[in-house]
Write a protein that holds these residues in place. Sequence first.
Motif, PDB file in Angstrom:
ATOM      1  N   GLY A  89      -4.478  -5.563   7.819  1.00 48.66           N
ATOM      2  CA  GLY A  89      -5.481  -5.714   6.778  1.00 48.66           C
ATOM      3  C   GLY A  89      -5.092  -5.039   5.474  1.00 48.66           C
ATOM      4  O   GLY A  89      -5.937  -4.533   4.744  1.00 48.66           O
ATOM      5  N   LEU A  90      -3.794  -5.047   5.166  1.00 48.32           N
ATOM      6  CA  LEU A  90      -3.320  -4.435   3.919  1.00 48.32           C
ATOM      7  C   LEU A  90      -3.757  -5.294   2.732  1.00 48.32           C
ATOM      8  O   LEU A  90      -3.706  -6.524   2.797  1.00 48.32           O
ATOM      9  N   SER A  91      -4.184  -4.630   1.658  1.00 45.63           N
ATOM     10  CA  SER A  91      -4.704  -5.390   0.521  1.00 45.63           C
ATOM     11  C   SER A  91      -4.069  -5.001  -0.813  1.00 45.63           C
ATOM     12  O   SER A  91      -4.472  -5.498  -1.858  1.00 45.63           O
ATOM     13  N   GLY A  92      -3.095  -4.109  -0.801  1.00 43.94           N
ATOM     14  CA  GLY A  92      -2.443  -3.723  -2.037  1.00 43.94           C
ATOM     15  C   GLY A  92      -1.409  -2.649  -1.806  1.00 43.94           C
ATOM     16  O   GLY A  92      -1.080  -2.328  -0.655  1.00 43.94           O
ATOM     17  N   TYR A  93      -0.901  -2.085  -2.904  1.00 48.97           N
ATOM     18  CA  TYR A  93       0.133  -1.065  -2.790  1.00 48.97           C
ATOM     19  C   TYR A  93       0.208  -0.267  -4.078  1.00 48.97           C
ATOM     20  O   TYR A  93      -0.345  -0.654  -5.112  1.00 48.97           O
ATOM     21  N   THR A 120      -1.355   3.306   4.466  1.00 48.72           N
ATOM     22  CA  THR A 120      -1.114   2.872   5.842  1.00 48.72           C
ATOM     23  C   THR A 120       0.368   2.916   6.209  1.00 48.72           C
ATOM     24  O   THR A 120       0.739   3.485   7.224  1.00 48.72           O
ATOM     25  N   ILE A 121       1.199   2.304   5.387  1.00 48.88           N
ATOM     26  CA  ILE A 121       2.649   2.285   5.623  1.00 48.88           C
ATOM     27  C   ILE A 121       3.348   2.893   4.419  1.00 48.88           C
ATOM     28  O   ILE A 121       3.155   2.462   3.277  1.00 48.88           O
ATOM     29  N   GLY A 182       6.745   4.196  -2.133  1.00 49.32           N
ATOM     30  CA  GLY A 182       5.379   3.721  -2.272  1.00 49.32           C
ATOM     31  C   GLY A 182       4.662   3.587  -0.952  1.00 49.32           C
ATOM     32  O   GLY A 182       5.185   3.951   0.108  1.00 49.32           O
ATOM     33  N   TRP A 183       3.459   3.040  -1.056  1.00 51.92           N
ATOM     34  CA  TRP A 183       2.574   2.935   0.101  1.00 51.92           C
ATOM     35  C   TRP A 183       1.886   1.589   0.098  1.00 51.92           C
ATOM     36  O   TRP A 183       1.403   1.116  -0.943  1.00 51.92           O
ATOM     37  N   LEU A 184       1.826   0.980   1.279  1.00 49.73           N
ATOM     38  CA  LEU A 184       1.043  -0.232   1.475  1.00 49.73           C
ATOM     39  C   LEU A 184      -0.350   0.230   1.876  1.00 49.73           C
ATOM     40  O   LEU A 184      -0.505   1.052   2.785  1.00 49.73           O
ATOM     41  N   LEU A 185      -1.364  -0.291   1.195  1.00 51.48           N
ATOM     42  CA  LEU A 185      -2.723   0.245   1.279  1.00 51.48           C
ATOM     43  C   LEU A 185      -3.692  -0.710   1.969  1.00 51.48           C
ATOM     44  O   LEU A 185      -3.557  -1.924   1.871  1.00 51.48           O
TER      45      LEU A 185
END
Length: 196
Positions: A89-93, A120-121, A182-185
């Motif tokens: 359910g990732l929606s941005g970064y 998340t990641i 970075g991060w996957l959000l």
Amino acid sequence: MDELSLNDFVIVDEFLDEHRLNVIQSFFESHLEGFTKAGIGALGDHVIRRDIRGDYTFWLDRKRDSELNEIWCLIDETLYVYNRYCFLGLSGYEFHLAHYPRGGHYDKHLDQFNNRNNRTISMVIYLNKDWKKGDGGELEIFLKDGSSVLVEPIEARCVMFKSASVPHAVLASNKPRFSLTGWLLQQPSALGQFFG
């Protein structure tokens, strides 16, 4: 995806092709004057602690930094793959460039804030030309059994791990160390640069 699910982290060599690598390295070199000292904590808790963290960062903005479009598309594809196969359910970064000068390090930590838990990641792509043993700057990933794994910051290597559950550190660098980090959000962010 299987390796990440099993070990909580995965290392992918040659994640960037030569063209994309040249694009991001050229961008990095042309923006070094715009880097600022990185801190710890979020919002009102944000402080500069050189004893804990010694890097400089340049936050990226997709609209402003349109010359990185091929990099943004690769990140979009990565997010899509995670959602398709892991149902995250990732929606941005949010991403920044990180520069560790000689002696720069980052003590053991999690990529999560006390008052914000949408990372998340975590994703780190190394941009270090001709890195060799002894140059330092390795990523140390701490495992659940008490042992650790050292990830050498080799050019075009990508390491991804679960932001909230993988403690890690950056060992002292013996020469300048460069990465796209970075991060996957899972939801929009009020910090850094969010893209959805």
